[in-house]
Scaffold this motif. Structure first.
Motif, PDB file in Angstrom:
ATOM      1  N   THR A   2      -4.030   2.622   1.352  1.00 15.37           N
ATOM      2  CA  THR A   2      -2.937   3.037   2.210  1.00 15.37           C
ATOM      3  C   THR A   2      -1.896   1.936   2.318  1.00 15.37           C
ATOM      4  OG1 THR A   2      -4.031   2.207   4.207  1.00 15.37           O
ATOM      5  CG2 THR A   2      -4.537   4.461   3.528  1.00 15.37           C
ATOM      6  N   ASN A   3      -0.674   2.329   2.704  1.00 11.73           N
ATOM      7  CA  ASN A   3       0.401   1.346   2.864  1.00 11.73           C
ATOM      8  C   ASN A   3       0.064   0.338   3.956  1.00 11.73           C
ATOM      9  OD1 ASN A   3       1.969   2.494   0.870  1.00 11.73           O
ATOM     10  ND2 ASN A   3       2.961   3.925   2.277  1.00 11.73           N
ATOM     11  N   ARG A   4      -0.638   0.785   4.993  1.00 14.04           N
ATOM     12  CA  ARG A   4      -0.998  -0.125   6.078  1.00 14.04           C
ATOM     13  C   ARG A   4      -1.955  -1.202   5.573  1.00 14.04           C
ATOM     14  NH1 ARG A   4      -4.089   1.474  11.757  1.00 14.04           N
ATOM     15  NH2 ARG A   4      -4.140  -0.648  12.612  1.00 14.04           N
ATOM     16  N   ALA A 243     -10.365   2.204  -2.892  1.00 14.87           N
ATOM     17  CA  ALA A 243      -9.233   3.123  -2.989  1.00 14.87           C
ATOM     18  C   ALA A 243      -9.282   3.906  -4.300  1.00 14.87           C
ATOM     19  CB  ALA A 243      -7.923   2.337  -2.877  1.00 14.87           C
TER      20      ALA A 243
END
Length: 433
Positions: A2-4, A243
């Motif tokens: 995720t971007n976070r 991921a």
């Protein structure tokens, strides 16, 4: 990922980079540890030593003055071969000692008054249980260095410049593997007159001795930084793998869904294909199905020597059945005929509705005699079967077996001619083409 999570990793990488730079700068410009011996405040740690115990006549005495410990030496160079005076600094009581290997340099603030050269000898005595013992002070390993004393008395010596005294190695007969320089357990430091001396009065004024180093050595710091970066890289890689695994499972689920859709489409296409190849009334092959059957048998090519027999079958007076009982009953007769013949032929054979009431039995590898017997069997079963409305049904058969090099169309033509002769000869019979 995720971007976070990616942003967190970027911030962590930037923080680790800044921390690494700060630690390297601190290690270079600071992070200094110092072991200091003050000539005045620590004067009780010093004691004089001279050559009288070895037969010499030199006399060494200690005094405290000018904020320093002073060694005054009346050196006699005539009575002993190697005359000397020295100040002995006791750092610890053997077998204990101070680990000087954690330091990099030794800094001296000394003054020397000498009738000869301006040199001093410095000994760092290391206790090693392999050969050192408490009853013999000379059994401590001698790491020595001779230095020139400048006018200001400030001397900074890298500890790596010290070397084990060869005279001590020879005198104590130390094994070669134990002659390496070690400073990991030093109970005693000695500052002495040089090797080449003349008789006279010497004065060594010791103001301070410092051992300087880093709390963390550059090698250990670099090792720690490398480990930290490797750990960070491992965490990043682990997160990337997780991921990737999540993406892989998602793709796999999508592929599974697509495969299911494809299977449904393939089944539908197969159904449509079968419908195009199968006669809808009788459920046997049509002419298109026969073509595919032959291609499947010989992989897109009919070999010139391939054995093949065909039986052309025609229901006798079928038009009368349609006229007398209607087309619905005629259709039932066709379907029953297809069932009867389908039970009698081999699994490798194909039953084809050639058109109307004409059927074709295609038998790969079946010789003429066997094909004739099959045709006779079909004729007899049809004649003996029970048919709708109690009617009597018979059939005529023409049999042909392929000769080498014969085209399939010519084979069908010969079987059709044999069928024509059977019908002309009274029907309900078998003729060979």
């Amino acid at each position: 990922m995720t971007n976070r999570a990616l942003n967190i990793l970027r911030i962590a990488m930037l923080s680790l980079m800044l921390l690494s730079i700060c630690l390297l700068l601190w290690q270079h410009f600071g992070m200094t540890r110092v072991l200091r011996i003050d000539g005045q405040q620590d004067s009780k740690l010093f004691s004089p030593i001279d050559d009288r115990s070895l037969g010499g006549k030199s006399i060494a005495q200690l005094e405290q003055a000018n904020q320093a410990t002073i060694v005054k030496c009346a050196l006699d160079a005539t009575a002993y071969q190697w005359p000397f005076c020295e100040a002995s600094l006791r750092l610890a009581a053997p077998p204990a000692g101070v680990d000087l290997s954690e330091f990099d340099t030794m800094a001296l603030d000394v003054r020397l008054v000498s009738p000869g050269n301006k040199k001093l000898r410095i000994y760092l005595r290391n206790y090693e249980p392999e050969f050192s013992n408490l009853t013999d002070p000379l059994s401590l390993k001698v790491n020595e260095l001779e230095v020139v004393v400048p006018d200001d008395g400030k001397i900074v010596i890298p500890l790596r410049f010290f070397r084990v005294a060869t005279w001590w190695v020879d005198e104590k007969n130390i094994p070669f593997l134990l002659t390496d320089m070690k400073l990991n357990n030093v109970p005693q430091v000695e500052i002495a007159t040089p090797g080449q001396v003349v008789s006279g009065n010497y004065q060594i004024e010791i103001r301070s001795i410092e051992f300087r180093g880093k709390w963390i050595s550059l090698i250990n710091l670099l090792l720690g930084i490398v480990i930290a970066w490797m750990l960070f890289g491992f965490i990043w890689l682990l997160l990337e793998l997780l991921a990737y695994r999540e993406r892989f499972h998602l793709k796999r689920a999508q592929m599974s869904e697509l495969e299911q859709i494809n299977r449904v489409l393939e089944i539908q296409a197969q159904v449509l294909s079968n419908k195009a190849q199968i006669d809808p009334l009788t459920g046997v092959l049509n002419r298109e199905g026969l073509r595919d059957f032959l291609l499947l048998q010989w992989h897109d090519d009919l070999p010139s020597e391939a054995g093949l027999s065909v039986v052309f079958v025609d229901l006798d007076f079928f038009k009368r059945i349609n006229d007398q009982y209607g087309h619905a009953v005629g259709d039932e007769v066709l379907k029953q005929f297809a069932l009867l013949v389908g039970r009698e032929i081999r699994h490798a054979d194909a039953l084809v509705r050639w058109g109307g009431e004409e059927f074709l039995v295609v038998s790969p590898g079946l010789p003429q005699l066997a094909a004739s017997a099959l045709a006779e069997k079909i004729r007899a079963i049809v004649e003996a079967a029970s048919w709708p409305e109690g009617m009597r049904v018979t059939c005529s058969c023409g049999v042909a077996t392929r000769v080498p090099g014969e085209q399939f169309s010519a084979l069908i033509e010969r079987a059709d001619q044999a069928l024509y002769r059977a019908k002309g000869g009274g029907r309900n019979r078998v003729e060979l083409g």
